[in-house]
Design a protein around this motif. Structure first.
Motif, PDB file in Angstrom:
ATOM      1  N   MET A   6      56.707 -14.538  46.653  1.00  0.00           N
ATOM      2  CA  MET A   6      56.552 -13.449  45.682  1.00  0.00           C
ATOM      3  C   MET A   6      57.886 -13.090  45.045  1.00  0.00           C
ATOM      4  O   MET A   6      57.950 -12.805  43.853  1.00  0.00           O
ATOM      5  N   THR A  16      58.451 -15.294  42.185  1.00  0.00           N
ATOM      6  CA  THR A  16      57.624 -14.913  41.026  1.00  0.00           C
ATOM      7  C   THR A  16      58.266 -13.750  40.270  1.00  0.00           C
ATOM      8  O   THR A  16      58.275 -13.728  39.032  1.00  0.00           O
ATOM      9  N   SER A  21      51.543  -4.887  45.295  1.00  0.00           N
ATOM     10  CA  SER A  21      52.025  -5.873  44.321  1.00  0.00           C
ATOM     11  C   SER A  21      53.168  -6.730  44.854  1.00  0.00           C
ATOM     12  O   SER A  21      53.630  -7.633  44.161  1.00  0.00           O
ATOM     13  N   GLU A  42      42.493  -5.786  43.315  1.00  0.00           N
ATOM     14  CA  GLU A  42      43.264  -6.540  42.316  1.00  0.00           C
ATOM     15  C   GLU A  42      43.828  -7.783  42.999  1.00  0.00           C
ATOM     16  O   GLU A  42      44.449  -7.665  44.048  1.00  0.00           O
ATOM     17  N   SER A  43      43.610  -8.963  42.399  1.00  0.00           N
ATOM     18  CA  SER A  43      44.159 -10.179  43.020  1.00  0.00           C
ATOM     19  C   SER A  43      45.363 -10.716  42.245  1.00  0.00           C
ATOM     20  O   SER A  43      46.086 -11.576  42.734  1.00  0.00           O
ATOM     21  N   TYR A  44      45.555 -10.229  41.017  1.00  0.00           N
ATOM     22  CA  TYR A  44      46.754 -10.616  40.242  1.00  0.00           C
ATOM     23  C   TYR A  44      46.967  -9.600  39.135  1.00  0.00           C
ATOM     24  O   TYR A  44      46.050  -8.859  38.765  1.00  0.00           O
ATOM     25  N   TYR A  45      48.189  -9.564  38.623  1.00  0.00           N
ATOM     26  CA  TYR A  45      48.454  -8.879  37.361  1.00  0.00           C
ATOM     27  C   TYR A  45      49.542  -9.652  36.643  1.00  0.00           C
ATOM     28  O   TYR A  45      50.258 -10.458  37.259  1.00  0.00           O
ATOM     29  N   LYS A  57      52.037 -14.594  36.135  1.00  0.00           N
ATOM     30  CA  LYS A  57      50.894 -14.115  36.907  1.00  0.00           C
ATOM     31  C   LYS A  57      51.363 -13.826  38.331  1.00  0.00           C
ATOM     32  O   LYS A  57      51.795 -14.726  39.038  1.00  0.00           O
ATOM     33  N   ILE A  58      51.273 -12.561  38.717  1.00  0.00           N
ATOM     34  CA  ILE A  58      51.794 -12.141  40.016  1.00  0.00           C
ATOM     35  C   ILE A  58      50.623 -11.863  40.966  1.00  0.00           C
ATOM     36  O   ILE A  58      49.736 -11.070  40.639  1.00  0.00           O
ATOM     37  N   PRO A  59      50.598 -12.539  42.142  1.00  0.00           N
ATOM     38  CA  PRO A  59      49.491 -12.302  43.075  1.00  0.00           C
ATOM     39  C   PRO A  59      49.601 -10.928  43.728  1.00  0.00           C
ATOM     40  O   PRO A  59      50.700 -10.413  43.960  1.00  0.00           O
ATOM     41  N   VAL A  60      48.454 -10.335  44.011  1.00  0.00           N
ATOM     42  CA  VAL A  60      48.374  -9.009  44.623  1.00  0.00           C
ATOM     43  C   VAL A  60      47.380  -9.100  45.778  1.00  0.00           C
ATOM     44  O   VAL A  60      46.390  -9.823  45.672  1.00  0.00           O
ATOM     45  N   ASP A  91      45.216  -7.886  34.072  1.00  0.00           N
ATOM     46  CA  ASP A  91      45.010  -7.958  35.523  1.00  0.00           C
ATOM     47  C   ASP A  91      43.507  -8.012  35.789  1.00  0.00           C
ATOM     48  O   ASP A  91      42.705  -7.977  34.849  1.00  0.00           O
TER      49      ASP A  91
END
Ligand code: ADE
Length: 245
Positions: A23, A26, A150, A183-186, A193-196, A232
């Motif tokens: 992360m 990213t 996040s 939420e799995s990304y934003y 694209k950032i994974p959540v 997102d």
């Protein structure tokens, strides 16, 4: 469960660390100005609409600081960013506080006066801030918005991060935690694209309890279709007011 000898670490622990490191990579591409455009202009920040996300968040914060023993709503507001005009935010808070909208300039000036510093924090460390950054007895109040989920690849990392930031609070101090539900990304910029970690309300409550917080209030905002603007896959927003035991 297996027994670990000294010097060995669990697979789960190693995977959590690898996830956090991935992360961090990213976030090298995170574009703050683009992020503000995605989340902090209409329709998500439409002050003419009560059902828009940002007015909902500000109303939750306003209430948290005006009910009970908390004081000092004035000391908390979102920071200044060169790329975004925060005037409508300050005007909206003036309205919530029953002041005239023309009081906003005074309020903005006071805000600049009371914000004394901006310091780095790493919520994945057991000691997330420099030891001398806060008074040793801990803070009275901690506000965290869309941060922990996040930067956490999984629920276990989220819960641990909550425990780490709890150390910044004094016992009896209040936590105001705002974050994304399911939420799995934003996007943190074009193509970034950032994974959540997707969370539900029960998981948020369980993490709080595990880390020694007593829940005072939990409110949930559910996104309408027109708030889903392709930045997102968030389904809702939670607002938590909790007290450190
Ligand atoms: N508002 C600010 N950050 C957000 C996020 N990551 N997801 C949904 N809404 C947000």
């Amino acid at each position: 469960s297996s027994v670990l000898k000294k010097g060995q670490t669990s697979l789960k622990h190693n995977m959590g660390e690898a996830g956090v490191a991935a992360m961090a990579v990213t976030y090298q591409k995170f574009d703050p100005a683009a992020y503000l455009q995605y989340n902090y202009i209409p329709p998500r920040a439409d002050f003419e609409r009560k059902d828009s996300i940002v007015p909902w968040k500000l109303a939750c914060l306003h209430r948290a600081f005006t009910e009970g023993q908390q004081t000092g709503a004035e000391a908390v507001a979102e920071g200044e960013g060169g790329s975004l005009d925060w005037t409508p935010y300050i005007q909206y808070v003036c309205k919530l506080e029953g002041r005239s909208p023309s009081a906003w300039k005074e309020k903005a000036a006071r805000l600049r006066e009371v914000v004394s510093d901006v310091l780095p924090i790493d919520v994945h460390r057991a000691e997330p801030m420099a030891p001398d950054a806060l008074p040793s007895e801990g803070a009275d109040c901690l506000v965290s918005c869309f941060c922990l989920e996040s930067v956490s690849p999984d629920l276990d990392t989220f819960t641990k991060a909550l425990g780490h930031i709890s150390k910044l609070l004094r016992p009896g101090g209040h936590l105001l935690l705002i974050g994304a539900l399911q939420e799995s990304y934003y996007f943190g910029g074009p193509g970034v694209k950032i994974p959540v970690v997707p969370l539900n309300e029960a998981q948020v409550c369980a993490s709080l309890q595990e880390q020694g917080f007593s829940l005072i209030r939990l409110e949930v905002y559910t996104l309408n279709q027109d708030m889903k603007v392709g930045v997102d896959d968030v389904c809702g927003v939670f607002f938590v007011k909790a007290k450190k035991n």
